[in-house]
Scaffold this active site. Structure first.
Site, PDB file in Angstrom:
ATOM      1  N   ASP A 277       0.859  -1.188   0.000  1.00  0.00           N
ATOM      2  CA  ASP A 277       0.000   0.000   0.000  1.00  0.00           C
ATOM      3  C   ASP A 277       0.888   1.229   0.000  1.00  0.00           C
ATOM      4  O   ASP A 277       2.022   1.190   0.496  1.00  0.00           O
ATOM      5  CB  ASP A 277      -0.905   0.012   1.230  1.00  0.00           C
ATOM      6  CG  ASP A 277      -2.018  -1.013   1.150  1.00  0.00           C
ATOM      7  OD1 ASP A 277      -2.427  -1.371   0.029  1.00  0.00           O
ATOM      8  OD2 ASP A 277      -2.493  -1.451   2.216  1.00  0.00           O
TER       9      ASP A 277
ATOM     10  N   ASP B 108      -6.844  -1.204  -4.728  1.00  0.00           N
ATOM     11  CA  ASP B 108      -7.921  -0.846  -3.803  1.00  0.00           C
ATOM     12  C   ASP B 108      -8.838   0.199  -4.424  1.00  0.00           C
ATOM     13  O   ASP B 108     -10.061   0.125  -4.273  1.00  0.00           O
ATOM     14  CB  ASP B 108      -7.353  -0.308  -2.488  1.00  0.00           C
ATOM     15  CG  ASP B 108      -6.544  -1.330  -1.705  1.00  0.00           C
ATOM     16  OD1 ASP B 108      -6.752  -2.543  -1.914  1.00  0.00           O
ATOM     17  OD2 ASP B 108      -5.698  -0.907  -0.899  1.00  0.00           O
TER      18      ASP B 108
END
Length: 144
Positions: A111, A127
């Site tokens: 991330d 995402d």
């Protein structure tokens, strides 16, 4: 199939951004990206959204694989005949596959996007595809 190309392009974009983050930032390191809005922060997420199911990466990988196969079947069978429905499915598929690749290869999802103006979970391109795709699918199913 143009929808498969869209999904592939989004998966490639996701993987390139993740590679660049892993290659250029130390774990936990943060650099400004969009002033006062977004930082790039290298984070390794072993769970799902908001680190749910942490340490159960194999279950999440299995779920991602099953969902990806189901999405391909739905796309091939043209359950949603309108091009918008197919595009939405391709975007969701790209998100599922993008994070699946990380879980299988690394045991975590890379991330990098950290909002500055609000306290929110660090997230990635896949995402974004998943969230935007699922919201678009809900709108599509409810109104079209």
């Amino acid at each position: 199939m143009p929808y498969a190309i869209l999904a592939a392009v989004l998966v490639i974009a996701d993987q390139v951004v993740k590679f660049l983050i892993r290659s250029n930032l130390e774990l936990g390191e943060s650099v400004p990206f969009i002033p006062h809005i977004l930082n790039l922060t290298y984070y390794q997420n072993t769970g799902a959204a908001f680190s749910l199911f942490r340490e159960h990466t194999w279950i999440l990988a299995l779920i991602s694989a099953v969902v990806s196969v189901a999405l391909v079947v739905v796309m091939v069978k043209r359950v949603f005949r309108h091009p918008a429905g197919q595009v939405i499915l391709a975007v969701i598929l790209a998100g599922a596959v993008g994070n699946l690749i990380d879980r299988v290869l690394f045991g975590y999802v890379t991330d990098m996007f950290q909002t500055i103006f609000i306290n929110f979970a660090v997230f990635n391109v896949a995402d974004c595809c998943l969230v935007c795709g699922v919201i678009a699918m809900m709108v599509y199913v409810l109104f079209f």
